[in-house]
Design a protein around this motif. Structure first.
Motif, PDB file in Angstrom:
ATOM      1  N   ARG A  36      38.437  23.689  42.299  1.00  0.00           N
ATOM      2  CA  ARG A  36      37.992  25.034  41.934  1.00  0.00           C
ATOM      3  C   ARG A  36      37.757  25.882  43.174  1.00  0.00           C
ATOM      4  NH1 ARG A  36      35.041  22.431  37.691  1.00  0.00           N
ATOM      5  NH2 ARG A  36      33.200  22.279  39.040  1.00  0.00           N
ATOM      6  N   SER A  37      37.174  25.266  44.209  1.00  0.00           N
ATOM      7  CA  SER A  37      36.920  25.993  45.447  1.00  0.00           C
ATOM      8  C   SER A  37      38.221  26.410  46.110  1.00  0.00           C
ATOM      9  CB  SER A  37      36.093  25.120  46.395  1.00  0.00           C
ATOM     10  OG  SER A  37      35.843  25.783  47.613  1.00  0.00           O
ATOM     11  N   ARG A  38      39.201  25.512  46.097  1.00  0.00           N
ATOM     12  CA  ARG A  38      40.500  25.838  46.695  1.00  0.00           C
ATOM     13  C   ARG A  38      41.190  26.952  45.908  1.00  0.00           C
ATOM     14  NH1 ARG A  38      44.403  23.463  49.990  1.00  0.00           N
ATOM     15  NH2 ARG A  38      45.999  25.076  50.313  1.00  0.00           N
ATOM     16  N   ALA A  39      41.106  26.894  44.586  1.00  0.00           N
ATOM     17  CA  ALA A  39      41.719  27.934  43.752  1.00  0.00           C
ATOM     18  C   ALA A  39      41.054  29.283  44.011  1.00  0.00           C
ATOM     19  CB  ALA A  39      41.612  27.555  42.277  1.00  0.00           C
ATOM     20  N   ARG A  40      39.745  29.280  44.195  1.00  0.00           N
ATOM     21  CA  ARG A  40      39.023  30.524  44.508  1.00  0.00           C
ATOM     22  C   ARG A  40      39.496  31.083  45.840  1.00  0.00           C
ATOM     23  NH1 ARG A  40      34.701  31.173  47.777  1.00  0.00           N
ATOM     24  NH2 ARG A  40      33.315  32.981  47.445  1.00  0.00           N
ATOM     25  N   GLU A  41      39.598  30.241  46.850  1.00  0.00           N
ATOM     26  CA  GLU A  41      40.053  30.691  48.168  1.00  0.00           C
ATOM     27  C   GLU A  41      41.479  31.240  48.094  1.00  0.00           C
ATOM     28  OE1 GLU A  41      39.630  27.295  50.643  1.00  0.00           O
ATOM     29  OE2 GLU A  41      37.428  27.274  50.547  1.00  0.00           O
ATOM     30  N   ASP A  42      42.344  30.567  47.335  1.00  0.00           N
ATOM     31  CA  ASP A  42      43.732  31.020  47.208  1.00  0.00           C
ATOM     32  C   ASP A  42      43.807  32.375  46.523  1.00  0.00           C
ATOM     33  OD1 ASP A  42      44.590  28.730  48.450  1.00  0.00           O
ATOM     34  OD2 ASP A  42      45.201  27.700  46.610  1.00  0.00           O
ATOM     35  N   SER A  43      42.982  32.587  45.500  1.00  0.00           N
ATOM     36  CA  SER A  43      43.018  33.864  44.779  1.00  0.00           C
ATOM     37  C   SER A  43      42.477  34.998  45.657  1.00  0.00           C
ATOM     38  CB  SER A  43      42.225  33.768  43.475  1.00  0.00           C
ATOM     39  OG  SER A  43      40.862  33.451  43.721  1.00  0.00           O
ATOM     40  N   ILE A 209      42.442  37.327  39.574  1.00  0.00           N
ATOM     41  CA  ILE A 209      43.820  37.731  39.288  1.00  0.00           C
ATOM     42  C   ILE A 209      43.843  38.698  38.105  1.00  0.00           C
ATOM     43  CG2 ILE A 209      46.131  36.940  38.701  1.00  0.00           C
ATOM     44  CD1 ILE A 209      45.081  36.139  41.513  1.00  0.00           C
ATOM     45  N   GLN A 210      43.061  38.405  37.061  1.00  0.00           N
ATOM     46  CA  GLN A 210      42.996  39.286  35.892  1.00  0.00           C
ATOM     47  C   GLN A 210      42.448  40.655  36.268  1.00  0.00           C
ATOM     48  OE1 GLN A 210      45.073  37.692  33.637  1.00  0.00           O
ATOM     49  NE2 GLN A 210      43.625  38.319  32.056  1.00  0.00           N
ATOM     50  N   LEU A 211      41.493  40.677  37.197  1.00  0.00           N
ATOM     51  CA  LEU A 211      40.931  41.947  37.639  1.00  0.00           C
ATOM     52  C   LEU A 211      42.013  42.822  38.275  1.00  0.00           C
ATOM     53  CD1 LEU A 211      38.526  43.838  38.278  1.00  0.00           C
ATOM     54  CD2 LEU A 211      38.237  42.543  40.419  1.00  0.00           C
ATOM     55  N   LEU A 212      42.767  42.243  39.186  1.00  0.00           N
ATOM     56  CA  LEU A 212      43.820  43.007  39.856  1.00  0.00           C
ATOM     57  C   LEU A 212      44.874  43.479  38.863  1.00  0.00           C
ATOM     58  CD1 LEU A 212      44.975  44.053  42.516  1.00  0.00           C
ATOM     59  CD2 LEU A 212      46.174  41.865  42.768  1.00  0.00           C
ATOM     60  N   ASN A 213      45.303  42.592  37.974  1.00  0.00           N
ATOM     61  CA  ASN A 213      46.315  42.960  36.983  1.00  0.00           C
ATOM     62  C   ASN A 213      45.777  44.001  36.003  1.00  0.00           C
ATOM     63  OD1 ASN A 213      48.117  41.145  38.114  1.00  0.00           O
ATOM     64  ND2 ASN A 213      47.629  39.495  36.681  1.00  0.00           N
ATOM     65  N   GLY A 214      44.511  43.845  35.612  1.00  0.00           N
ATOM     66  CA  GLY A 214      43.927  44.781  34.655  1.00  0.00           C
ATOM     67  C   GLY A 214      43.773  46.177  35.222  1.00  0.00           C
ATOM     68  N   VAL A 215      43.342  46.267  36.478  1.00  0.00           N
ATOM     69  CA  VAL A 215      43.204  47.576  37.121  1.00  0.00           C
ATOM     70  C   VAL A 215      44.575  48.246  37.227  1.00  0.00           C
ATOM     71  CG1 VAL A 215      42.618  48.746  39.278  1.00  0.00           C
ATOM     72  CG2 VAL A 215      41.095  46.989  38.364  1.00  0.00           C
ATOM     73  N   ASP A 220      45.412  52.381  37.736  1.00  0.00           N
ATOM     74  CA  ASP A 220      44.570  52.618  38.901  1.00  0.00           C
ATOM     75  C   ASP A 220      45.009  51.730  40.054  1.00  0.00           C
ATOM     76  OD1 ASP A 220      43.234  54.303  37.213  1.00  0.00           O
ATOM     77  OD2 ASP A 220      41.518  52.970  36.896  1.00  0.00           O
ATOM     78  N   VAL A 221      44.432  51.997  41.212  1.00  0.00           N
ATOM     79  CA  VAL A 221      44.718  51.201  42.398  1.00  0.00           C
ATOM     80  C   VAL A 221      43.409  50.634  42.937  1.00  0.00           C
ATOM     81  CG1 VAL A 221      45.602  51.212  44.758  1.00  0.00           C
ATOM     82  CG2 VAL A 221      46.739  52.586  42.997  1.00  0.00           C
ATOM     83  N   CYS A 222      43.381  49.337  43.150  1.00  0.00           N
ATOM     84  CA  CYS A 222      42.210  48.684  43.733  1.00  0.00           C
ATOM     85  C   CYS A 222      42.530  48.316  45.170  1.00  0.00           C
ATOM     86  CB  CYS A 222      41.844  47.433  42.927  1.00  0.00           C
ATOM     87  SG  CYS A 222      40.453  46.503  43.621  1.00  0.00           S
ATOM     88  N   GLN A 258      34.819  46.756  34.281  1.00  0.00           N
ATOM     89  CA  GLN A 258      34.186  45.610  33.621  1.00  0.00           C
ATOM     90  C   GLN A 258      35.251  44.590  33.277  1.00  0.00           C
ATOM     91  OE1 GLN A 258      30.882  46.006  30.684  1.00  0.00           O
ATOM     92  NE2 GLN A 258      32.425  45.278  29.240  1.00  0.00           N
ATOM     93  N   LEU A 259      35.024  43.356  33.702  1.00  0.00           N
ATOM     94  CA  LEU A 259      35.949  42.265  33.409  1.00  0.00           C
ATOM     95  C   LEU A 259      35.285  41.307  32.434  1.00  0.00           C
ATOM     96  CD1 LEU A 259      38.417  40.352  35.492  1.00  0.00           C
ATOM     97  CD2 LEU A 259      36.545  39.010  34.560  1.00  0.00           C
ATOM     98  N   ASP A 260      35.942  41.096  31.300  1.00  0.00           N
ATOM     99  CA  ASP A 260      35.460  40.149  30.295  1.00  0.00           C
ATOM    100  C   ASP A 260      35.733  38.752  30.823  1.00  0.00           C
ATOM    101  OD1 ASP A 260      35.483  38.344  28.008  1.00  0.00           O
ATOM    102  OD2 ASP A 260      35.519  40.120  26.721  1.00  0.00           O
ATOM    103  N   ALA A 261      34.643  37.973  31.025  1.00  0.00           N
ATOM    104  CA  ALA A 261      34.776  36.652  31.627  1.00  0.00           C
ATOM    105  C   ALA A 261      35.210  35.589  30.619  1.00  0.00           C
ATOM    106  CB  ALA A 261      33.473  36.224  32.289  1.00  0.00           C
ATOM    107  N   VAL A 262      35.532  35.988  29.394  1.00  0.00           N
ATOM    108  CA  VAL A 262      36.102  35.071  28.409  1.00  0.00           C
ATOM    109  C   VAL A 262      37.579  35.357  28.197  1.00  0.00           C
ATOM    110  CG1 VAL A 262      36.009  34.296  25.994  1.00  0.00           C
ATOM    111  CG2 VAL A 262      33.888  34.692  27.259  1.00  0.00           C
ATOM    112  N   THR A 263      37.923  36.614  27.980  1.00  0.00           N
ATOM    113  CA  THR A 263      39.319  36.978  27.703  1.00  0.00           C
ATOM    114  C   THR A 263      40.060  37.455  28.954  1.00  0.00           C
ATOM    115  OG1 THR A 263      38.816  39.301  27.205  1.00  0.00           O
ATOM    116  CG2 THR A 263      38.624  37.714  25.400  1.00  0.00           C
ATOM    117  N   GLY A 264      39.328  37.887  29.963  1.00  0.00           N
ATOM    118  CA  GLY A 264      39.965  38.430  31.171  1.00  0.00           C
ATOM    119  C   GLY A 264      40.318  39.898  31.048  1.00  0.00           C
ATOM    120  N   ALA A 265      39.982  40.544  29.922  1.00  0.00           N
ATOM    121  CA  ALA A 265      40.296  41.959  29.725  1.00  0.00           C
ATOM    122  C   ALA A 265      39.489  42.817  30.695  1.00  0.00           C
ATOM    123  CB  ALA A 265      40.007  42.373  28.291  1.00  0.00           C
TER     124      ALA A 265
END
Length: 270
Positions: A36-43, A209-215, A220-222, A258-265
């Motif tokens: 999980r830590s490695r996946a976080r760092e990669d993202s 990743i969902q945050l970037l894709n959702g924005v 919009d541009v993040c 706002q990012l939904d931490a269940v659906t990623g919306a």
């Protein structure tokens, strides 16, 4: 072989077996945490490669807030009303699952969707020199915790649960001088939340990743992440069951989301 010696051997074998199982489970947990830590760092690196400035210290290590539900608690509402009004109350059913509680100090009303309001006799609710502290003390007496977000002639109160902000549970406290005169209609959570096993939170790496894709999907541009505040939003069903969904409130260089931490919306926050 004597039974006593045989029993001791059996106990030793069982103890060694338990120790081996404990070591195995522990090693699996350590490995899972590393992944999980490695996946976080990669993202995080992925966001940087896409031109998003990210301070790693701002990114949560994990999503610890779990989905919850809370059933409406009519007895709890009456206790909360009596605590605020400082004495026994008379209950009135107003129809449509609306209940009103009153005594000489004022009246409190609860709706099935969590809407809450109060009309109070200011003479019965002096707040002292620090009006914010006085209001918080009254609400804490009702069993509600939270923070004052804005102060002025009116004070904006946001409820928290176990320290986590409930972004949709807010009321405006109306003052007259140094006394509380009422609470404008808003939403508060009185029932006690319980973990919802039917829903699971996503991982931090998926959330980023969902945050970037959702924005991007919003047009919009993040280009920078300035802050992430975990908390809950609440929706109430017709039956009165409150559904608490963990979310991130994310402040970026170009806006808040706002990012939904269940659906990623992802949605904009005004």
């Amino acid at each position: 072989m004597p039974w006593t010696k045989l029993k001791n051997i059996i106990l030793i074998v069982l103890a060694v077996t338990d120790l081996c199982l404990l070591i195995l489970v522990g090693s699996q947990t350590v490995q899972s945490n590393r992944l999980r830590s490695r996946a976080r760092e990669d993202s995080i690196q992925f966001l940087r490669n896409r031109g998003v400035e990210v301070d790693e210290r701002l990114i949560p290590q994990s999503i610890d807030l779990l989905p919850q539900t809370a059933e409406r608690d009519l007895e709890g509402e009456e206790r909360a009303a009596a605590a605020l009004l400082q004495g026994a109350v008379t209950a009135e059913s107003r129809g449509g699952e609306v209940y009103r509680y009153l005594n000489d100090n004022g009246a409190v009303q609860f709706h099935s969707d969590g809407t809450f309001s109060a009309q109070l006799d200011p003479a019965a609710f002096p707040l002292g020199e620090d009006r914010a502290a006085g209001c918080l003390a009254l609400l804490e007496g009702m069993g509600l915790e939270g923070t004052i977000l804005e102060e002025g002639e009116e004070l904006l109160f946001r409820q928290t649960w176990k320290g986590a902000p409930l972004f949709t549970q807010q009321v405006v406290l109306v003052c007259q001088g140094d006394a509380l005169a009422g609470i404008d209609p808003g939403r508060l959570l009185v029932g006690r939340p319980q973990e919802d096993p039917g829903r699971q939170a996503i991982s931090v790496s998926t959330a980023l990743i969902q945050l970037l894709n959702g924005v991007s999907a919003l047009g919009d541009v993040c280009n920078r992440i300035d802050a992430i505040q975990p908390g809950y939003v609440t929706a109430v069903s017709l039956s009165g069951t409150a559904v608490l969904t963990p979310v991130w409130r994310v402040t970026t260089g170009t806006g808040s989301y706002q990012l939904d931490a269940v659906t990623g919306a992802v949605s904009r926050v005004s």
